[in-house]
Design a protein around this motif. Structure first.
Motif, PDB file in Angstrom:
ATOM      1  N   THR A   1       0.835  -1.209   0.000  1.00 43.03           N
ATOM      2  CA  THR A   1       0.000   0.000   0.000  1.00 43.03           C
ATOM      3  C   THR A   1       0.862   1.249   0.000  1.00 43.03           C
ATOM      4  O   THR A   1       0.587   2.218  -0.732  1.00 43.03           O
ATOM      5  CB  THR A   1      -0.923   0.004   1.231  1.00 43.03           C
ATOM      6  OG1 THR A   1      -1.792  -1.128   1.168  1.00 43.03           O
ATOM      7  CG2 THR A   1      -1.760   1.278   1.290  1.00 43.03           C
ATOM      8  N   LEU A   2       1.920   1.244   0.806  1.00 38.15           N
ATOM      9  CA  LEU A   2       2.806   2.404   0.882  1.00 38.15           C
ATOM     10  C   LEU A   2       3.540   2.617  -0.435  1.00 38.15           C
ATOM     11  O   LEU A   2       3.714   3.758  -0.884  1.00 38.15           O
ATOM     12  CB  LEU A   2       3.807   2.218   2.018  1.00 38.15           C
ATOM     13  CG  LEU A   2       4.803   3.362   2.233  1.00 38.15           C
ATOM     14  CD1 LEU A   2       4.062   4.669   2.533  1.00 38.15           C
ATOM     15  CD2 LEU A   2       5.771   3.020   3.361  1.00 38.15           C
TER      16      LEU A   2
ATOM     17  N   GLY B   1       1.016   4.063  -2.795  1.00 40.66           N
ATOM     18  CA  GLY B   1       0.652   5.402  -2.329  1.00 40.66           C
ATOM     19  C   GLY B   1       1.764   6.412  -2.541  1.00 40.66           C
ATOM     20  O   GLY B   1       1.497   7.592  -2.813  1.00 40.66           O
ATOM     21  N   THR B   2       3.022   5.961  -2.429  1.00 41.01           N
ATOM     22  CA  THR B   2       4.147   6.864  -2.648  1.00 41.01           C
ATOM     23  C   THR B   2       4.198   7.318  -4.106  1.00 41.01           C
ATOM     24  O   THR B   2       4.425   8.494  -4.404  1.00 41.01           O
ATOM     25  CB  THR B   2       5.469   6.178  -2.265  1.00 41.01           C
ATOM     26  OG1 THR B   2       5.400   5.776  -0.894  1.00 41.01           O
ATOM     27  CG2 THR B   2       6.650   7.122  -2.439  1.00 41.01           C
TER      28      THR B   2
ATOM     29  N   GLN C   1       1.590   7.409  -6.094  1.00 36.88           N
ATOM     30  CA  GLN C   1       0.429   8.276  -6.286  1.00 36.88           C
ATOM     31  C   GLN C   1       0.702   9.681  -5.757  1.00 36.88           C
ATOM     32  O   GLN C   1       0.257  10.669  -6.342  1.00 36.88           O
ATOM     33  CB  GLN C   1      -0.792   7.665  -5.603  1.00 36.88           C
ATOM     34  CG  GLN C   1      -1.311   6.411  -6.295  1.00 36.88           C
ATOM     35  CD  GLN C   1      -2.413   5.724  -5.527  1.00 36.88           C
ATOM     36  OE1 GLN C   1      -2.532   5.882  -4.305  1.00 36.88           O
ATOM     37  NE2 GLN C   1      -3.222   4.946  -6.215  1.00 36.88           N
ATOM     38  N   GLY C   2       1.435   9.767  -4.642  1.00 36.66           N
ATOM     39  CA  GLY C   2       1.772  11.077  -4.099  1.00 36.66           C
ATOM     40  C   GLY C   2       2.640  11.879  -5.049  1.00 36.66           C
ATOM     41  O   GLY C   2       2.412  13.077  -5.264  1.00 36.66           O
TER      42      GLY C   2
END
Length: 212
Positions: A161-162, A165-166, A168-169
């Motif tokens: 997930t991280l 998400g990284t 995506q950030g």
């Protein structure tokens, strides 16, 4: 795109339709792209466009299929080029960033489809892409734990997930700044922080290779 598009084989014209949509998505809200705008970008009439795609949703579905095929192919190539799980994770991270930087319309479309209320074929394709992408990451994280490259106590699902998400950030910041090259500039430094977070722990809890 010129009038010569009219004389291309059907599958080539469909591929050019996908290219046109990705280009337009980099310039405007993907949900505002009309079939008239797509046809104009290609130098075709809407009637000619509809001979290959009966609806706008069918066009979006073809675009999402293209994204899934191209991105996962690049991910798989990056994985296979590295023997080390952590090196493969970094290669995937950089490959993904490079793909998005080269096709800035893609994340705009994916984010847009995920926000659509209800189920649509393009939205299902996006969620399936994310699922398959996550499965590849899950395997690499587990391999990394088994080989001692990653912390044995690492929460695999959280690490996946991280990772996503990284990316995506970075993509979101790039969209806000309007400069896709920022992602390429920042990617290695950002992944280095992710790597320290998931890396194998030694001594008093400091990641291997750290100065702590």
């Amino acid at each position: 795109m010129t009038a010569s598009v009219k004389h291309l084989p059907a599958d080539e014209r469909r591929a050019l339709t996908v290219d046109a949509v990705v280009e337009l998505a980099a310039e405007q809200n993907p949900r505002d792209i009309t079939t008239a705008a797509i046809a104009k970008r290609m130098g075709l009439t809407q009637g000619a466009l509809f001979r290959h795609f009966p609806t706008k949703e069918a066009i979006l579905q073809a675009v999402m299929a293209w994204v899934a095929e191209r991105l996962l192919a690049r991910v798989d190539k990056a994985m296979q080029a590295e023997a080390s799980p952590i090196a493969a994770l970094e290669a995937i991270f950089l490959t993904h960033i490079d793909f998005v930087a080269g096709h800035p319309g893609v994340p705009r479309m994916m984010f847009g489809e995920l926000q659509v209320a209800g189920e649509t074929a393009p939205k299902r394709m996006v969620t399936t892409l994310i699922k398959h992408y996550g499965e590849r990451l899950h395997k690499l994280v587990e391999d990394g734990k088994a080989k001692g490259e990653l912390d044995a106590a690492l929460d695999t699902e959280a690490a996946v997930t991280l990772f996503i998400g990284t990316i995506q950030g970075l993509v979101m910041q790039s969209l806000l700044s309007g400069d896709a090259d920022n992602m390429r500039h920042d990617a290695r430094r950002v992944f280095a922080i992710y790597r320290r977070g998931v890396g194998r722990v030694a001594g008093q809890g400091a990641p291997v290779g750290s100065s702590a």
